[in-house]
Design a protein around this motif. Structure first.
Motif, short mmCIF file in Angstrom:
data_model
loop_
_atom_site.label_atom_id
_atom_site.label_comp_id
_atom_site.label_asym_id
_atom_site.label_seq_id
_atom_site.Cartn_x
_atom_site.Cartn_y
_atom_site.Cartn_z
N THR A 90 77.14 61.37 0.97
CA THR A 90 78.02 61.43 0.77
C THR A 90 78.19 62.84 1.58
O THR A 90 79.67 62.22 2.30
N ALA A 91 77.25 63.37 2.04
CA ALA A 91 77.95 64.55 2.47
C ALA A 91 77.25 64.44 3.87
O ALA A 91 79.21 64.79 4.78
N LEU A 92 77.21 63.93 4.72
CA LEU A 92 77.07 63.59 5.97
C LEU A 92 78.36 61.57 6.70
O LEU A 92 78.66 62.27 7.42
N ALA A 93 78.45 61.42 5.22
CA ALA A 93 79.62 60.25 5.23
C ALA A 93 80.74 61.87 5.03
O ALA A 93 81.77 61.13 6.22
N ASN A 94 81.09 62.17 4.54
CA ASN A 94 82.35 63.39 4.64
C ASN A 94 81.96 64.17 5.81
O ASN A 94 83.40 65.15 6.14
N GLY A 95 81.46 64.27 6.77
CA GLY A 95 81.48 65.24 7.75
C GLY A 95 80.28 66.68 8.18
O GLY A 95 81.01 66.94 9.11
N ALA A 96 80.02 66.66 6.82
CA ALA A 96 78.62 67.49 7.24
C ALA A 96 78.14 67.84 8.25
O ALA A 96 77.77 66.25 9.06
N LEU A 97 77.80 68.26 8.84
CA LEU A 97 76.61 68.95 10.27
C LEU A 97 75.23 69.33 9.75
O LEU A 97 74.17 69.16 10.44
N GLY A 98 75.30 69.49 8.70
CA GLY A 98 73.29 70.06 8.53
C GLY A 98 73.56 69.66 6.96
O GLY A 98 74.53 69.79 5.91
N PHE A 99 72.41 69.79 6.38
CA PHE A 99 72.79 69.26 5.11
C PHE A 99 70.44 70.23 4.86
O PHE A 99 70.12 69.48 5.05
N LEU A 100 71.17 70.99 3.46
CA LEU A 100 69.15 72.32 3.88
C LEU A 100 69.46 72.14 2.27
O LEU A 100 70.03 72.60 1.64
N LEU A 101 68.12 71.56 1.99
CA LEU A 101 67.19 72.74 0.67
C LEU A 101 67.46 74.86 0.48
O LEU A 101 66.89 74.94 1.06
N LYS A 102 67.27 74.63 -1.44
CA LYS A 102 68.29 76.19 -0.95
C LYS A 102 66.32 77.51 -0.46
O LYS A 102 66.44 78.38 -0.46
N ASP A 103 65.59 76.50 -1.04
CA ASP A 103 64.57 77.63 -0.43
C ASP A 103 64.05 76.68 0.69
O ASP A 103 62.71 77.36 1.63
N SER A 104 64.60 77.18 1.71
CA SER A 104 64.57 76.47 3.23
C SER A 104 64.32 78.16 3.17
O SER A 104 64.83 78.65 3.18
N SER A 105 63.69 78.80 4.96
CA SER A 105 63.44 79.60 5.57
C SER A 105 64.65 80.18 5.95
O SER A 105 66.14 79.14 6.35
N PRO A 106 65.21 81.49 6.35
CA PRO A 106 66.22 82.04 6.83
C PRO A 106 66.17 81.54 7.66
O PRO A 106 67.69 81.56 8.41
N ASP A 107 65.37 80.87 8.94
CA ASP A 107 65.19 80.64 10.13
C ASP A 107 66.16 79.40 10.29
O ASP A 107 66.79 79.03 11.02
N LEU A 108 65.37 78.50 9.60
CA LEU A 108 66.35 76.97 9.33
C LEU A 108 68.23 77.18 9.17
O LEU A 108 68.54 76.32 9.82
N LEU A 109 68.13 78.31 8.24
CA LEU A 109 68.91 78.42 7.44
C LEU A 109 69.91 78.78 8.98
O LEU A 109 71.78 78.76 8.62
N LEU A 110 70.07 79.53 9.63
CA LEU A 110 70.92 80.77 11.32
C LEU A 110 70.39 80.11 12.35
O LEU A 110 71.23 79.51 12.80
N ALA A 111 68.75 78.39 12.24
CA ALA A 111 69.44 77.04 13.21
C ALA A 111 70.51 76.13 12.82
O ALA A 111 71.27 75.62 13.61
N ALA A 112 70.29 76.24 11.55
CA ALA A 112 71.59 74.90 11.22
C ALA A 112 73.13 75.67 11.28
O ALA A 112 74.13 74.72 11.80
N ILE A 113 73.51 76.79 11.13
CA ILE A 113 74.62 77.42 11.62
C ILE A 113 74.62 77.43 12.58
O ILE A 113 76.11 76.49 13.90
N ARG A 114 73.55 77.30 13.98
CA ARG A 114 74.27 77.98 15.04
C ARG A 114 74.24 76.53 15.91
O ARG A 114 74.83 75.96 16.83
N ALA A 115 73.31 75.22 14.91
CA ALA A 115 73.63 73.87 15.79
C ALA A 115 74.82 73.26 15.43
O ALA A 115 75.72 72.88 15.98
N ALA A 116 75.44 73.96 14.11
CA ALA A 116 76.91 73.35 12.82
C ALA A 116 77.79 73.63 14.35
O ALA A 116 78.85 73.26 14.74
N VAL A 117 77.60 74.93 15.21
CA VAL A 117 78.98 75.53 16.25
C VAL A 117 78.76 74.91 17.25
O VAL A 117 79.92 74.06 17.82
N ALA A 118 77.53 74.12 17.91
CA ALA A 118 77.19 73.28 18.63
C ALA A 118 77.62 72.29 19.06
O ALA A 118 78.03 71.19 19.82
N GLY A 119 78.07 72.04 17.24
CA GLY A 119 78.61 70.24 17.19
C GLY A 119 77.04 69.59 16.63
O GLY A 119 76.83 68.15 17.07
#
Length: 215
Positions: A90-119
């Motif tokens: 549902t999130a991807l169908a609604n246009g999300a560019l990332g989907f992370l679990l809260k136990d993901s690493s800080p590096d993965l969180l930062l990577a997801a944000i930067r990836a979203a900016v790049a589309g």
């Protein structure tokens, strides 16, 4: 370029922890924190962020509905404790560019944000495997005529790029594999998105798998 981010979670301690991680990054600025979906929609209107980090279960309006409403105005990354497959789809169908679990690493969180900016899209690895497996299961069904017609408009080089996207390769890896520039890869991906009516690279991957092109 400074990436402007809105944090949205109904738990103050979670927002505090994310804020510590993001504020330590030199290229990221947290412009607002929100406790519920209504606050997020208003904050997006006021602050015009580049990225919104959204929890799913929030008061008043849940994160999935907020994602649908704001994904045209900002990159949305869902960050949740719940790895339910329906939430991911549902999130991807609604246009999300990332989907992370809260136990993901800080590096993965930062990577997801930067990836979203790049589309680009970034999904927790354990969820990606299940997503592609579900898409592959669906690909055993007959290819919808409209999808086959859409792929008929894709050039051979664009199809190469699309299949590498579906294999989970980054833009840089695709450029290296095909001996082309990063700008050329981005142009091909943009063209494929238009031809396949895909909003992001995750939807490109899903369509490639659905069409049976990864078998």
């Amino acid at each position: 370029m400074t990436i402007r981010v809105i944090l949205a979670d109904d738990q103050e301690m979670v927002r505090y922890g994310f804020d510590l991680i993001l504020s330590a990054a030199p290229d990221i600025e947290v412009v607002a924190q929100c406790r519920d979906g209504v606050e997020v929609i208003e904050a997006v209107r006021v602050h015009r962020p580049d990225v919104v980090l959204l929890d799913i279960r929030m008061p008043r309006i849940d994160g999935l509905e907020v994602c649908r409403r704001v994904s045209a105005d900002a990159g949305v990354v869902i960050v949740t404790s719940f790895d339910d497959d329906d939430y991911v789809d549902t999130a991807l169908a609604n246009g999300a560019l990332g989907f992370l679990l809260k136990d993901s690493s800080p590096d993965l969180l930062l990577a997801a944000i930067r990836a979203a900016v790049a589309g680009d899209a970034l999904i927790s690895p354990e969820l990606t495997t299940r997503l592609l497996a579900r898409t592959r299961d669906r690909s055993t069904r007959p290819v919808p005529p409209e999808l086959a017609a859409a792929f008929a408009t894709v050039s051979p080089r664009e199809l190469e790029v699309a299949k590498l996207v579906a294999a989970g390769e980054s833009n840089a890896a695709i450029a290296d594999a095909l001996f082309v520039s990063l700008g050329t890869v981005k142009a091909h991906i943009a063209s494929v998105q238009r031809r396949l009516a895909a909003r992001n690279r995750v939807e490109i991957a899903a369509r490639v798998w659905q069409a049976g092109l990864m078998d």
